[in-house]
Write a protein that holds these residues in place. Structure first.
Motif, PDB file in Angstrom:
ATOM      1  N   SER A 292       6.082 -11.334 -15.571  1.00 34.62           N
ATOM      2  CA  SER A 292       6.375 -12.085 -14.340  1.00 34.62           C
ATOM      3  C   SER A 292       5.496 -13.311 -14.132  1.00 34.62           C
ATOM      4  O   SER A 292       5.939 -14.281 -13.511  1.00 34.62           O
ATOM      5  N   TYR A 293       4.261 -13.265 -14.634  1.00 30.76           N
ATOM      6  CA  TYR A 293       3.316 -14.318 -14.288  1.00 30.76           C
ATOM      7  C   TYR A 293       2.693 -15.034 -15.490  1.00 30.76           C
ATOM      8  O   TYR A 293       2.534 -16.256 -15.461  1.00 30.76           O
ATOM      9  N   PHE A 294       2.326 -14.283 -16.522  1.00 25.80           N
ATOM     10  CA  PHE A 294       1.620 -14.913 -17.640  1.00 25.80           C
ATOM     11  C   PHE A 294       2.581 -15.631 -18.583  1.00 25.80           C
ATOM     12  O   PHE A 294       2.337 -16.779 -18.962  1.00 25.80           O
TER      13      PHE A 294
ATOM     14  N   LYS B 199      -4.300 -18.776 -15.448  1.00 28.65           N
ATOM     15  CA  LYS B 199      -5.667 -18.287 -15.261  1.00 28.65           C
ATOM     16  C   LYS B 199      -5.681 -17.081 -14.333  1.00 28.65           C
ATOM     17  O   LYS B 199      -6.382 -16.086 -14.593  1.00 28.65           O
ATOM     18  N   THR B 200      -4.903 -17.139 -13.277  1.00 27.64           N
ATOM     19  CA  THR B 200      -4.807 -16.013 -12.344  1.00 27.64           C
ATOM     20  C   THR B 200      -4.293 -14.768 -13.060  1.00 27.64           C
ATOM     21  O   THR B 200      -4.817 -13.663 -12.876  1.00 27.64           O
ATOM     22  N   ALA B 201      -3.277 -14.949 -13.887  1.00 27.54           N
ATOM     23  CA  ALA B 201      -2.700 -13.823 -14.625  1.00 27.54           C
ATOM     24  C   ALA B 201      -3.703 -13.243 -15.616  1.00 27.54           C
ATOM     25  O   ALA B 201      -3.864 -12.016 -15.717  1.00 27.54           O
ATOM     26  N   ALA B 202      -4.388 -14.109 -16.346  1.00 26.65           N
ATOM     27  CA  ALA B 202      -5.378 -13.636 -17.318  1.00 26.65           C
ATOM     28  C   ALA B 202      -6.499 -12.870 -16.622  1.00 26.65           C
ATOM     29  O   ALA B 202      -6.943 -11.813 -17.103  1.00 26.65           O
ATOM     30  N   GLU B 203      -6.951 -13.378 -15.502  1.00 28.94           N
ATOM     31  CA  GLU B 203      -8.034 -12.716 -14.776  1.00 28.94           C
ATOM     32  C   GLU B 203      -7.570 -11.412 -14.132  1.00 28.94           C
ATOM     33  O   GLU B 203      -8.362 -10.461 -13.999  1.00 28.94           O
ATOM     34  N   ALA B 204      -6.298 -11.334 -13.768  1.00 27.44           N
ATOM     35  CA  ALA B 204      -5.753 -10.075 -13.244  1.00 27.44           C
ATOM     36  C   ALA B 204      -5.743  -9.019 -14.345  1.00 27.44           C
ATOM     37  O   ALA B 204      -6.099  -7.848 -14.113  1.00 27.44           O
ATOM     38  N   ILE B 205      -5.335  -9.413 -15.534  1.00 25.57           N
ATOM     39  CA  ILE B 205      -5.347  -8.479 -16.670  1.00 25.57           C
ATOM     40  C   ILE B 205      -6.780  -8.076 -16.990  1.00 25.57           C
ATOM     41  O   ILE B 205      -7.065  -6.901 -17.249  1.00 25.57           O
ATOM     42  N   GLU B 206      -7.698  -9.027 -16.967  1.00 27.37           N
ATOM     43  CA  GLU B 206      -9.118  -8.744 -17.184  1.00 27.37           C
ATOM     44  C   GLU B 206      -9.618  -7.658 -16.228  1.00 27.37           C
ATOM     45  O   GLU B 206     -10.354  -6.743 -16.628  1.00 27.37           O
ATOM     46  N   SER B 207      -9.217  -7.741 -14.967  1.00 26.95           N
ATOM     47  CA  SER B 207      -9.696  -6.786 -13.962  1.00 26.95           C
ATOM     48  C   SER B 207      -9.164  -5.376 -14.203  1.00 26.95           C
ATOM     49  O   SER B 207      -9.766  -4.395 -13.756  1.00 26.95           O
TER      50      SER B 207
END
Length: 210
Positions: free
Chosen positions: A104-106, A141-149
């Motif tokens: 949906s986002y990345f 960046k938001t998507a990558a950081e969400a996955i990181e979390s």
């Protein structure tokens, strides 16, 4: 072992997702190329298998499946004995959460915009839309950081074992890492950077994504 055919173009991230699972499972399969740039995916023959003309499509002993989440879930059960889905309910939910974030986002920001504009458009004689790329950096960046979390990252996204989430993210990173925006997008994702270094060593990645 059932007769397995994967329809799609080898360059497709989602075709690569399915192939990574099959390779890691040690399953035999045929890759039947269906071009998405020359219109083969809109032929009557292919639309009879997948009415949306997307790739990949899976055919197993005459039965047809499309949509990558359905394909990977089925293959994980049939050829991998659920090896790539965590048994812990929360971990399994995290896996599906990461897959959904990618869908949906990345993928829309990283692949459909940044990668297409940097790698595909110039190869077709066009000019990169720099404004589109610039506007896609923040959501990617938001998507990558969400996955990181959500990631454990030791060494794979959900721990010691590969999961379907890894197979989803690897092809995205393969392409995104070839763009100038990769460093900015992953600047705050140390676990994903370590993960990226680790998955690059996999024989399946070198075979499918080379």
């Amino acid at each position: 072992m059932p007769a397995i055919a994967v329809y799609g173009i080898p360059l497709s991230t989602y075709v690569r997702t399915v192939r990574l699972l099959l390779e890691e499972a040690g399953a035999d399969y045929d890759l039947k190329e269906v071009g998405i740039f020359n219109g083969e995916n809109t032929s009557a023959e292919y639309l009879a298998k997948n009415p949306f003309g997307k790739v990949p499509t899976l055919e197993v002993d005459g039965e047809v499946l499309y949509e990558t989440a359905a394909i990977t879930d089925y293959l994980d059960t049939v050829v991998a004995s659920n090896k790539f889905s965590p048994s812990n309910p929360l971990s399994k939910a995290r896996m599906r959460q990461i897959m959904a974030i990618i869908d949906s986002y990345f993928y829309p920001s990283a692949i459909r915009t940044i990668v297409i504009q940097h790698l595909i458009v110039p190869s077709q004689g066009g000019k990169t839309d720099e404004d589109a790329v610039k506007n896609a950096i923040a959501p990617a960046k938001t998507a990558a950081e969400a996955i990181e979390s959500l990631a454990v990252g030791s060494p794979y996204l959900l721990g010691n074992e590969l999961s379907i989430a890894d197979f989803y993210l690897i092809p995205i990173f393969i392409y995104l890492s070839k763009t100038p925006e990769f460093e900015a997008i992953t600047a705050q994702t140390p676990k994903l950077k370590s993960w990226w270094d680790e998955v690059n060593k996999l024989k399946s990645v070198n075979k499918v994504c080379a």
